[in-house]
Design an enzyme around this catalytic site. Structure first.
Site, PDB file in Angstrom:
ATOM      1  N   HIS A  54       0.803  -1.223   0.000  1.00  0.00           N
ATOM      2  CA  HIS A  54       0.000   0.000   0.000  1.00  0.00           C
ATOM      3  C   HIS A  54       0.841   1.281   0.000  1.00  0.00           C
ATOM      4  CE1 HIS A  54      -2.929   3.029   1.074  1.00  0.00           C
ATOM      5  NE2 HIS A  54      -2.365   3.183   2.258  1.00  0.00           N
ATOM      6  N   HIS A  78       3.749   6.787   5.685  1.00  0.00           N
ATOM      7  CA  HIS A  78       2.535   7.464   6.156  1.00  0.00           C
ATOM      8  C   HIS A  78       1.676   6.665   7.147  1.00  0.00           C
ATOM      9  CE1 HIS A  78       0.215   5.350   2.966  1.00  0.00           C
ATOM     10  NE2 HIS A  78      -0.819   5.566   3.769  1.00  0.00           N
ATOM     11  N   GLU A  82       0.370   5.206  12.866  1.00  0.00           N
ATOM     12  CA  GLU A  82      -0.961   4.727  13.193  1.00  0.00           C
ATOM     13  C   GLU A  82      -0.999   3.200  13.348  1.00  0.00           C
ATOM     14  OE1 GLU A  82      -3.188   6.945  13.887  1.00  0.00           O
ATOM     15  OE2 GLU A  82      -4.760   5.491  14.364  1.00  0.00           O
ATOM     16  N   ASP A  83      -0.255   2.508  12.528  1.00  0.00           N
ATOM     17  CA  ASP A  83      -0.422   1.048  12.448  1.00  0.00           C
ATOM     18  C   ASP A  83       0.714   0.212  13.034  1.00  0.00           C
ATOM     19  OD1 ASP A  83      -2.790   1.513  11.257  1.00  0.00           O
ATOM     20  OD2 ASP A  83      -2.139   1.095   9.216  1.00  0.00           O
ATOM     21  N   ASP A 145      -3.201   8.441  -0.909  1.00  0.00           N
ATOM     22  CA  ASP A 145      -3.554   7.351   0.008  1.00  0.00           C
ATOM     23  C   ASP A 145      -5.014   6.956  -0.212  1.00  0.00           C
ATOM     24  OD1 ASP A 145      -3.521   5.655   2.357  1.00  0.00           O
ATOM     25  OD2 ASP A 145      -4.469   7.312   3.451  1.00  0.00           O
ATOM     26  N   ASP A 266     -21.835  15.947 -24.820  1.00  0.00           N
ATOM     27  CA  ASP A 266     -22.173  15.643 -23.440  1.00  0.00           C
ATOM     28  C   ASP A 266     -21.282  14.569 -22.832  1.00  0.00           C
ATOM     29  OD1 ASP A 266     -24.257  17.465 -23.530  1.00  0.00           O
ATOM     30  OD2 ASP A 266     -25.584  15.976 -24.426  1.00  0.00           O
TER      31      ASP A 266
HETATM   32 MN    MN Z   1      -2.712   4.519   4.028  1.00  0.00          MN
END
Ligand code: MN
Length: 720
Positions: A54, A78, A82-83, A145, A266
């Site tokens: 990821h 990133h 958090e993880d 992300d 269109d």
């Molecule tokens: Mn992420």
């Protein structure tokens, strides 16, 4: 942005960054790659892929935007805080202050996401804004992300979670991408969210596109080729392309403009990309000389860029193959900005990581506010967030966030809080100051609704509210009120009719007639008389069959007028709509309303309705009697009867000046019906002049003509 399925390897990523930024910190990139891979370790995504795929994908998306090495490193790191066990301090030690700050920003946004349900609190919202405005790169990493998470959304098993993420993407991230000009991101985010939120809608668009493709064969390539050759003939060397609009934007267009797409215009946008600004106009001239122009479609965003920095010339043509098409003309640099917005600037101004103050004024303003606000309340009070194009976010005094459509007013806010609050709102305090109920709310406004038990919804509100909930409630109430008015009018008419024959109007008497007139209750029966469905005499005869159903004079009409033809509310010379049929109308002598002016009616017992201009000072007298106010308007195209407007004129006291006055009014087809000299001095007269005119515009013309005359010192409408 199609990407390889196989995970990008370390050297590939570094090579990519070096290909557009030779000065990139190779060592730091390598260290970040290894560090993140090690710490994410054996974590897995729901797809079964190793988690580390990821952050690499996110980094890859950012290399497509040619972002600087620090953004790429931030992308790799990133999700660590958090993880995993990693702390911000660890990151700062290993990668320095700047990277740590960027990672912190992205982490804050991620946490906000985890907390966000239907309402976000002011504090959270503030964090979001703070985090993203510190450095625009935080937002770019977050958007990449989110894009990758949306690309892999289908792996998530829980339907509720998928929907929540898609909803949030649609409501928050796609508008954010648009706001900073990243149209490619916006389109892809919206389409992916659309597929989750409305799979049927998307499928129907796709099927339609397939059908058109099958039918139109190779039409777009043919058109592209002809456009390019036509331009070349005129000496313009251009790169021409045609891009299908996103299914979500087609869907939106079909919903809002109520069109069925058959026209290429269109579904496709044709782009003409040329070398410089001069060539843009040259290309425009060339196309306009070759093909018929569709009127109203030309827009010059070249001399006036959009707030997000977008520049282009737009035009509509009946192009090659007689197809109506839309063409956008721009330079290569403008094209990149159109697709990638703020991110495109990195490519052209390397190393300049500051937000461009000219093009991102809204961001600059936000930073200024943040720097100068000492506390969250003050921040909210002054914030003028312009991030979301079609929504405004406002706060209750408790800090609850309420999202409303753009253009929403305090009344919409009140109804959004609770129907009861809406029904009884009398005023609003916005950011601590009293504001009119009709005032448009701005992003970040703190709104306190003032209520009164005595208040009821006003028909006037319906004209300015924008939310369906508010509209529906107000309309329901207005209908009820109208019915009450009819009922009361009918009761008056019945009373009069009964009295003329020497009877009293009692509930019991009316009860006896309910069945015959198929009314549920006496109030309904009275309303049907007020509306003119039945006459008062019919009811009288039904109750007292002894009364002869014959030629009694039609004096039962309460206001001493003869009854107008049923179903018509027109009386000669009274072109007013919104009135109960047959109601007598007077024009107030305080304000002399004229057709074309905004007016309001005041019900006067026994006299019918008096019409005032909306700004008439006399209306203050009726402030405490809202039940007497009725909503009236001029009937369009029925202004044959003249109306009287009163002017206060100051005119020079010299021979012939009065003659001039009447000549000017006469020439302008006005008719002086009354004239009174209020003051007379050696130098001037001050007088009141009543002029018969068709409407307010007519009077305005006369005023303008009078003002132009040398002998006239001043002219104004006389009020009061
Ligand atoms: Mn992420």
């Amino acid at each position: 942005m199609p990407r390889d399925r196989a995970m990008m390897r370390q050297f590939e990523l570094v090579e990519r960054v070096k290909s557009y930024d030779s000065g990139a910190d190779e060592d730091a990139l390598n260290r970040a790659y290894v560090y993140a891979m090690k710490l994410h370790g054996s974590q897995k995504r729901e797809s079964g892929d190793p988690y580390f795929s990821h952050p690499i994908e996110v980094a890859g998306i950012l290399t497509d935007l040619k972002l600087d090495d620090k953004s790429i490193i931030t992308a790799l790191l990133h999700d660590l805080v958090e993880d995993t066990e990693t702390s911000l301090e660890d990151i700062e030690k290993l990668f320095g202050k700047e990277i740590a700050r960027l990672v912190d920003g992205v982490t804050k946004l991620t946490r906000l996401e985890l907390q966000s349900e239907h309402t976000q609190h002011a504090e959270n919202f503030r964090k979001l804004v703070l985090a993203m405005s510190e450095d625009i790169r935080v937002l770019l990493v977050k958007l990449a992300d989110r894009l990758h998470n949306m690309q892999t959304l289908h792996y998530i098993k829980s339907p509720e979670r998928r929907r929540r993420i898609a909803r949030e993407t649609m409501d928050i991230y796609a508008p954010l991408a648009e706001r900073i000009g990243m149209h490619r991101f916006k389109d892809e985010l919206q389409d992916l969210a659309f597929a989750e939120l409305n799979p049927d809608g998307r499928a129907s668009i796709q099927a339609r596109l397939e059908f058109l493709k099958g039918r139109g064969d190779e039409l777009p390539p043919l058109i592209i080729d002809q456009l390019r050759r036509g331009l070349a003939n005129d000496g313009v060397d251009a790169w021409v392309s045609g891009r299908m609009k996103s299914s979500h934007s087609i869907w939106n267009k079909m919903q809002h403009k109520n069109i069925a797409f058959e026209q290429l215009a269109d579904i496709m946008a044709f782009r003409v990309v040329v070398g410089d600004i001069g060539e843009c106009y040259q290309a425009l001239g060339s196309l306009h000389s070759q093909y018929p122009v569709v009127p109203g479609r030309f827009k010059d965003y070249l001399s006036t860029p959009k707030p997000n920095g977008y520049q282009s010339l737009h035009t509509g043509l009946i192009g090659p193959e007689r197809q109506r098409i839309e063409v956008q003309i721009r330079t290569r640099e403008m094209h990149d900005v159109a697709e990638f917005g703020v991110a495109a600037h990195w490519k052209y101004k390397h190393g300049d990581m500051k937000v461009d103050g000219r093009q991102y004024r809204w961001l600059r303003e936000l930073l200024d506010i943040l720097e100068h606000a000492s506390n969250p309340e003050e921040f909210l009070e002054h914030t003028k967030l312009e991030m979301f194009q079609d929504q405004v976010f406002c706060f209750s005094p408790k800090g609850d966030l309420i999202a409303l459509p753009r253009g929403a007013t305090a009344v919409d806010f009140a109804y959004a809080v609770h129907s009861e609050v809406g029904d009884t709102c009398v005023g609003a305090k916005v950011n601590g100051r009293i504001m009119p109920l009709r005032g448009e709310l701005q992003n970040g406004d703190q709104v306190e609704i003032l209520t009164s038990k005595a208040q009821t919804p006003s028909p006037d509100w319906e004209k300015f509210v924008v939310t369906g909930k508010a509209k529906a409630r107000i309309r329901r109430f207005v209908h009820m009120k109208e019915r009450d008015q009819y009922s009361e009018l009918g009761r008056n008419m019945l009373q009069k009719a009964f009295r003329e024959e020497g009877y009293d109007l009692t509930e019991k008497a009316l009860d006896g007639a309910l069945k015959k007139f198929r009314a549920d209750n006496t109030s309904d029966l009275c309303a049907s008389v007020g509306q003119g469905i039945h006459t008062a005499r019919e009811v009288l005869v039904a109750v007292f069959p002894g009364v002869k159903d014959a030629e009694k004079p039609r004096r039962m009409w309460p206001f001493g007028r003869t009854r107008p033809a049923a179903g018509k509310n027109k009386q000669p010379g009274v072109p007013i709509k919104g009135l109960i049929p047959g109601m007598a109308v007077h024009f107030a002598h305080c304000c002399h309303p004229l057709p074309g002016e905004r007016i309001v009616g005041i019900v006067t017992t026994g006299k019918g309705v008096t019409v005032h201009t909306i700004d008439c000072e006399t209306l203050a007298t009726f402030q405490d009697a809202p039940e007497r106010w009725i909503d009236v308007a001029w009937e369009v195209g029925d202004g044959t009867e003249p109306h009287t407007g009163r002017l206060k004129i100051v005119i020079a006291n010299e021979p012939g000046s009065l003659g001039d006055l009447s000549t000017i009014i006469g020439k302008n087809e006005g008719n002086i019906s009354n004239l009174k000299i209020a003051n007379r001095s050696i130098d001037f007269f001050e007088m009141l002049v009543d002029v018969e005119v068709q409407d307010v515009k007519h009077l305005t013309n006369i005023i303008a003509a009078l003002r132009a005359a040398p002998v006239i010192i001043s002219v104004e409408r006389a009020r009061g």
